[in-house]
Design a protein around this motif. Structure first.
Motif, PDB file in Angstrom:
ATOM      1  N   CYS A   1       0.831  -1.210   0.000  1.00  0.00           N
ATOM      2  CA  CYS A   1       0.000   0.000   0.000  1.00  0.00           C
ATOM      3  C   CYS A   1       0.864   1.259   0.000  1.00  0.00           C
ATOM      4  O   CYS A   1       2.052   1.204   0.304  1.00  0.00           O
ATOM      5  N   GLU A   2       0.246   2.373  -0.351  1.00  0.00           N
ATOM      6  CA  GLU A   2       0.988   3.637  -0.498  1.00  0.00           C
ATOM      7  C   GLU A   2       1.745   4.047   0.767  1.00  0.00           C
ATOM      8  O   GLU A   2       2.924   4.368   0.689  1.00  0.00           O
ATOM      9  N   PRO A   3       1.081   4.075   1.940  1.00  0.00           N
ATOM     10  CA  PRO A   3       1.818   4.466   3.157  1.00  0.00           C
ATOM     11  C   PRO A   3       3.032   3.570   3.411  1.00  0.00           C
ATOM     12  O   PRO A   3       4.095   4.058   3.817  1.00  0.00           O
ATOM     13  N   CYS A   4       2.884   2.270   3.129  1.00  0.00           N
ATOM     14  CA  CYS A   4       4.015   1.353   3.332  1.00  0.00           C
ATOM     15  C   CYS A   4       5.112   1.620   2.321  1.00  0.00           C
ATOM     16  O   CYS A   4       6.294   1.554   2.645  1.00  0.00           O
ATOM     17  N   LYS A   5       4.710   1.934   1.076  1.00  0.00           N
ATOM     18  CA  LYS A   5       5.709   2.240   0.054  1.00  0.00           C
ATOM     19  C   LYS A   5       6.560   3.416   0.506  1.00  0.00           C
ATOM     20  O   LYS A   5       7.768   3.429   0.337  1.00  0.00           O
ATOM     21  N   LYS A   6       5.880   4.418   1.069  1.00  0.00           N
ATOM     22  CA  LYS A   6       6.605   5.605   1.553  1.00  0.00           C
ATOM     23  C   LYS A   6       7.548   5.231   2.684  1.00  0.00           C
ATOM     24  O   LYS A   6       8.693   5.669   2.721  1.00  0.00           O
ATOM     25  N   ALA A   7       7.044   4.416   3.606  1.00  0.00           N
ATOM     26  CA  ALA A   7       7.856   3.997   4.749  1.00  0.00           C
ATOM     27  C   ALA A   7       9.074   3.214   4.271  1.00  0.00           C
ATOM     28  O   ALA A   7      10.191   3.396   4.774  1.00  0.00           O
ATOM     29  N   ILE A   8       8.872   2.347   3.270  1.00  0.00           N
ATOM     30  CA  ILE A   8       9.975   1.543   2.738  1.00  0.00           C
ATOM     31  C   ILE A   8      10.995   2.447   2.055  1.00  0.00           C
ATOM     32  O   ILE A   8      12.194   2.275   2.189  1.00  0.00           O
ATOM     33  N   GLU A   9      10.483   3.465   1.333  1.00  0.00           N
ATOM     34  CA  GLU A   9      11.367   4.407   0.658  1.00  0.00           C
ATOM     35  C   GLU A   9      12.239   5.148   1.682  1.00  0.00           C
ATOM     36  O   GLU A   9      13.430   5.350   1.462  1.00  0.00           O
ATOM     37  N   GLU A  10      11.619   5.516   2.809  1.00  0.00           N
ATOM     38  CA  GLU A  10      12.381   6.189   3.868  1.00  0.00           C
ATOM     39  C   GLU A  10      13.440   5.244   4.435  1.00  0.00           C
ATOM     40  O   GLU A  10      14.584   5.642   4.661  1.00  0.00           O
ATOM     41  N   ASP A  11      13.049   3.994   4.657  1.00  0.00           N
ATOM     42  CA  ASP A  11      14.010   2.985   5.131  1.00  0.00           C
ATOM     43  C   ASP A  11      15.167   2.876   4.150  1.00  0.00           C
ATOM     44  O   ASP A  11      16.330   2.828   4.542  1.00  0.00           O
ATOM     45  N   PHE A  12      14.802   2.846   2.872  1.00  0.00           N
ATOM     46  CA  PHE A  12      15.809   2.669   1.831  1.00  0.00           C
ATOM     47  C   PHE A  12      16.829   3.807   1.863  1.00  0.00           C
ATOM     48  O   PHE A  12      18.037   3.574   1.840  1.00  0.00           O
ATOM     49  N   GLN A  13      16.325   5.049   1.920  1.00  0.00           N
ATOM     50  CA  GLN A  13      17.222   6.206   1.936  1.00  0.00           C
ATOM     51  C   GLN A  13      18.134   6.156   3.156  1.00  0.00           C
ATOM     52  O   GLN A  13      19.308   6.504   3.087  1.00  0.00           O
TER      53      GLN A  13
ATOM     54  N   ASP B   1      20.664  -1.695  13.004  1.00  0.00           N
ATOM     55  CA  ASP B   1      20.792  -0.258  13.220  1.00  0.00           C
ATOM     56  C   ASP B   1      19.707   0.533  12.501  1.00  0.00           C
ATOM     57  O   ASP B   1      19.386   1.649  12.880  1.00  0.00           O
ATOM     58  N   ASN B   2      19.157  -0.028  11.438  1.00  0.00           N
ATOM     59  CA  ASN B   2      18.150   0.709  10.667  1.00  0.00           C
ATOM     60  C   ASN B   2      16.747   0.137  10.829  1.00  0.00           C
ATOM     61  O   ASN B   2      15.807   0.599  10.194  1.00  0.00           O
ATOM     62  N   GLU B   3      16.632  -0.894  11.657  1.00  0.00           N
ATOM     63  CA  GLU B   3      15.344  -1.521  11.919  1.00  0.00           C
ATOM     64  C   GLU B   3      14.651  -1.966  10.635  1.00  0.00           C
ATOM     65  O   GLU B   3      13.481  -1.708  10.410  1.00  0.00           O
ATOM     66  N   VAL B   4      15.434  -2.584   9.784  1.00  0.00           N
ATOM     67  CA  VAL B   4      14.858  -3.227   8.598  1.00  0.00           C
ATOM     68  C   VAL B   4      15.302  -4.687   8.614  1.00  0.00           C
ATOM     69  O   VAL B   4      16.216  -5.050   9.355  1.00  0.00           O
ATOM     70  N   THR B   5      14.667  -5.512   7.797  1.00  0.00           N
ATOM     71  CA  THR B   5      15.058  -6.918   7.765  1.00  0.00           C
ATOM     72  C   THR B   5      16.239  -7.107   6.816  1.00  0.00           C
ATOM     73  O   THR B   5      16.404  -6.347   5.851  1.00  0.00           O
ATOM     74  N   THR B   6      17.052  -8.123   7.093  1.00  0.00           N
ATOM     75  CA  THR B   6      18.167  -8.422   6.191  1.00  0.00           C
ATOM     76  C   THR B   6      17.626  -8.799   4.817  1.00  0.00           C
ATOM     77  O   THR B   6      18.242  -8.528   3.797  1.00  0.00           O
ATOM     78  N   LYS B   7      16.437  -9.399   4.816  1.00  0.00           N
ATOM     79  CA  LYS B   7      15.806  -9.793   3.555  1.00  0.00           C
ATOM     80  C   LYS B   7      15.498  -8.567   2.691  1.00  0.00           C
ATOM     81  O   LYS B   7      15.708  -8.563   1.480  1.00  0.00           O
ATOM     82  N   GLN B   8      15.006  -7.515   3.384  1.00  0.00           N
ATOM     83  CA  GLN B   8      14.697  -6.281   2.661  1.00  0.00           C
ATOM     84  C   GLN B   8      15.951  -5.679   2.053  1.00  0.00           C
ATOM     85  O   GLN B   8      15.949  -5.231   0.911  1.00  0.00           O
ATOM     86  N   ILE B   9      17.035  -5.682   2.817  1.00  0.00           N
ATOM     87  CA  ILE B   9      18.294  -5.113   2.314  1.00  0.00           C
ATOM     88  C   ILE B   9      18.769  -5.908   1.096  1.00  0.00           C
ATOM     89  O   ILE B   9      19.132  -5.340   0.069  1.00  0.00           O
ATOM     90  N   GLN B  10      18.705  -7.236   1.223  1.00  0.00           N
ATOM     91  CA  GLN B  10      19.136  -8.069   0.102  1.00  0.00           C
ATOM     92  C   GLN B  10      18.273  -7.828  -1.126  1.00  0.00           C
ATOM     93  O   GLN B  10      18.758  -7.839  -2.253  1.00  0.00           O
ATOM     94  N   GLN B  11      16.977  -7.596  -0.882  1.00  0.00           N
ATOM     95  CA  GLN B  11      16.076  -7.336  -2.011  1.00  0.00           C
ATOM     96  C   GLN B  11      16.485  -6.053  -2.733  1.00  0.00           C
ATOM     97  O   GLN B  11      16.510  -5.997  -3.957  1.00  0.00           O
ATOM     98  N   TRP B  12      16.825  -5.025  -1.965  1.00  0.00           N
ATOM     99  CA  TRP B  12      17.258  -3.767  -2.593  1.00  0.00           C
ATOM    100  C   TRP B  12      18.509  -3.991  -3.418  1.00  0.00           C
ATOM    101  O   TRP B  12      18.684  -3.407  -4.478  1.00  0.00           O
ATOM    102  N   VAL B  13      19.402  -4.800  -2.883  1.00  0.00           N
ATOM    103  CA  VAL B  13      20.637  -5.072  -3.619  1.00  0.00           C
ATOM    104  C   VAL B  13      20.324  -5.813  -4.907  1.00  0.00           C
ATOM    105  O   VAL B  13      20.841  -5.489  -5.972  1.00  0.00           O
TER     106      VAL B  13
END
Ligand SMILES: [Zn+2]
Ligand SMILES: [Zn+2]
Length: 135
Positions: free
Chosen positions: A22-34, A54-66
């Protein structure tokens, strides 16, 4: 309307394509990403677990960005991403440059369309040849 459950918060939302988020989550993920991106620049030696904590994200999310080539590790980073095809060490994406080039070639061959630019001169040659025969 194409309602779906957001894969991050579980709320129903109007799905328009791409990831079911959803849109609010997309924004939150974008903030996490930055934040993660800046963090990796500031801490090139940090490992995956440390970045995630340190960034309160999952390792899976980081790997996905990579894998999406949005994040790139530095040369001396302890993080290891491997080419999904040959297993070479890579810094971003899913495949090494070598495998990417090989796959791009395969794609071009599979989807190769007749090139009008190449066909036209052939037609003209035929016409010219026929005209030549007529005379
Ligand atoms: Zn959501
Ligand atoms: Zn490879």
């Amino acid at each position: 309307m194409n309602l779906r459950n957001c894969s991050r918060c579980g709320k129903m939302f109007n799905y328009i394509g791409g990831q079911p988020i959803c849109e609010p989550c997309k924004k939150a993920i974008e903030e996490d990403f930055q934040r993660v991106k800046a963090y990796i620049q500031d801490n090139p030696g940090a490992d995956l677990k440390q970045i995630a904590e340190d960034n309160e994200v999952t390792t899976k999310q980081i790997q996905q960005w990579v894998r999406e080539e949005r994040l790139m590790f530095s040369e001396n980073s302890p993080l290891q991403m491997t080419c999904e095809k040959c297993g070479d060490r890579i810094l971003t994406g899913r495949f090494c440059a070598k495998c990417k080039a090989a796959m791009a070639n395969n794609l071009n061959n599979t989807f190769a369309k007749p090139q009008p630019a190449i066909q036209q001169p052939v037609k003209q040659d035929k016409k010219a040849g026929m005209r030549f025969l007529d005379t």
